[in-house]
Design a protein around this motif. Structure first.
Motif, PDB file in Angstrom:
ATOM      1  N   TYR A   1       0.859  -1.189   0.000  1.00 36.18           N
ATOM      2  CA  TYR A   1       0.000   0.000   0.000  1.00 36.18           C
ATOM      3  C   TYR A   1       0.888   1.229   0.000  1.00 36.18           C
ATOM      4  O   TYR A   1       1.760   1.355   0.847  1.00 36.18           O
ATOM      5  CB  TYR A   1      -0.896   0.028   1.241  1.00 36.18           C
ATOM      6  N   PRO A   2       0.709   2.151  -0.979  1.00 37.26           N
ATOM      7  CA  PRO A   2      -0.290   2.131  -2.044  1.00 37.26           C
ATOM      8  C   PRO A   2       0.064   1.099  -3.113  1.00 37.26           C
ATOM      9  O   PRO A   2       1.185   0.622  -3.162  1.00 37.26           O
ATOM     10  CB  PRO A   2      -0.216   3.549  -2.602  1.00 37.26           C
TER      11      PRO A   2
ATOM     12  N   CYS B   1      -2.829   2.627  -8.908  1.00 35.44           N
ATOM     13  CA  CYS B   1      -4.104   2.961  -8.269  1.00 35.44           C
ATOM     14  C   CYS B   1      -4.266   4.471  -8.178  1.00 35.44           C
ATOM     15  O   CYS B   1      -3.409   5.164  -7.615  1.00 35.44           O
ATOM     16  CB  CYS B   1      -4.188   2.334  -6.882  1.00 35.44           C
TER      17      CYS B   1
ATOM     18  N   CYS C   1      -5.741   5.001  -2.286  1.00 33.74           N
ATOM     19  CA  CYS C   1      -4.301   5.221  -2.416  1.00 33.74           C
ATOM     20  C   CYS C   1      -3.937   6.702  -2.469  1.00 33.74           C
ATOM     21  O   CYS C   1      -2.824   7.091  -2.096  1.00 33.74           O
ATOM     22  CB  CYS C   1      -3.769   4.497  -3.651  1.00 33.74           C
TER      23      CYS C   1
ATOM     24  N   HIS D   1      -5.039  -2.957  -0.871  1.00 39.64           N
ATOM     25  CA  HIS D   1      -5.021  -1.497  -0.779  1.00 39.64           C
ATOM     26  C   HIS D   1      -6.420  -0.910  -0.665  1.00 39.64           C
ATOM     27  O   HIS D   1      -6.596   0.209  -0.175  1.00 39.64           O
ATOM     28  CB  HIS D   1      -4.287  -0.888  -1.969  1.00 39.64           C
TER      29      HIS D   1
END
Length: 321
Positions: free
Chosen positions: A50-51, A55, A60, A289
């Protein structure tokens, strides 16, 4: 008479020595305060972290807007200070920073882990092995434990096969429900779980000492597809790290039956009638995420108020007391 420049340089050197000494003492003190045997969380995110690359959704953007910190891919460290050894479960894309943090936390100053245990051949769980290759660490015979198909996959497919051929890694056998003793006080046992096994089997692990046991299942299709009772397994353990890839159905813009995992909402419903002490053993981990347990205070509080726990990087679990 001391020249100003000389005085300034001496002062800077003195301050540096004091800071270095304080830092070293702080690290030594932290190490000394830890139990002899423990498990540490090195990452909590799904394979992509994550992120996630590509995205542009609000989940995100919260990171890019400075509202939330990045989260590393799921991994655990096992430390036995009494014998001066450390092991890792998973070799993730974040291996370099995770190994650094584990090594520093344990205060052992090792060049490589004493062993790496793999769950399966999905990208977030083994691709960090490349860090051990000659282009980077040039490691020698790092023990890497895997099930039969997992070992064959690494042996027969590049670039992993080069790690085997050059003896950067030494493949070690795992057998389902067969215990490996890591040290006099710590053992680990793999068990097979149903998952999308395109390239290898998938296992979870039980980490145990004389007094404690910890369950680690970052990936499984659905609890109902397993021939074991997850409720009984939770009851038998002190801590259970359980697959929480997605919070609810419809979370991603695709047919979620293609990537089956137990939704957090499903797991909470399955465990909701357990006593509070049993529910608190469940530590959700392996967050996609899109999962609000990464970035939504509201959902985090709802889960905690229901008696469950949410894994965080740096969490330490005592195997002694």
């Amino acid at each position: 008479m001391i020249r100003p420049k000389v005085f300034k340089a001496a002062l800077v050197l003195l301050i540096s020595i004091i800071i270095s000494s304080c830092t070293r003492n702080s690290i030594e003190q932290t190490v000394n305060e830890l139990p002899d045997q423990y498990v540490i969380v090195l990452g909590v995110a799904q394979d992509a972290g994550y992120p996630q690359a590509g995205c542009t959704k609000q989940c995100c953007l919260r990171y890019y807007n400075g509202e939330h910190e990045a989260q590393r891919v799921v991994s655990l460290g096992i430390v036995d200070q009494a014998v001066g050894k450390v092991w890792m479960i998973e070799a993730t894309p974040d291996f370099k920073s995770q190994w650094h943090d584990l090594n520093e936390k344990a205060g052992l100053n090792k060049s490589v882990p004493d062993g790496i245990f793999l769950t399966h051949a999905h990208v977030g769980h083994y691709t960090g092995l490349l860090e051990l290759g000659r282009e980077i660490m040039g490691a020698a015979n790092v023990p890497v434990y895997g099930m039969p198909v997992m070992r064959s996959y690494l042996t027969e497919n590049g670039p992993w096969s080069q790690l085997v051929a050059l003896e950067n890694i030494s493949l070690r056998k795992l057998a389902a429900d067969s215990t490996i003793r890591l040290s006099p006080d710590v053992s680990i046992t793999p068990f097979v779980v149903p998952h999308r096994d395109e390239f290898s089997e998938t296992v979870g692990y039980k980490i145990a000492s004389a007094n404690k046991s910890i369950i680690f299942i970052p990936d499984i299709d659905k609890w109902s597809k397993w021939d074991r009772s997850i409720r009984e397994l939770v009851a038998s353990a002190d801590v259970a790290f359980l697959d929480a890839t997605f919070f609810r159905n419809g979370e991603i813009d695709r047919d979620m039956s293609e990537v089956p995992h137990p939704f957090v909402e499903e797991s909470m419903a399955l465990f909701e009638d357990l006593p509070e002490g049993e529910r608190s053993k469940v530590h959700f981990i392996h967050f996609n995420h899109t999962n609000p347990l990464i970035w939504s205070n509201k959902e985090q509080e709802n889960v905690k108020n229901s008696g469950f726990s949410i894994s965080k990087e740096g969490d330490i679990f005592d195997l002694v007391n």
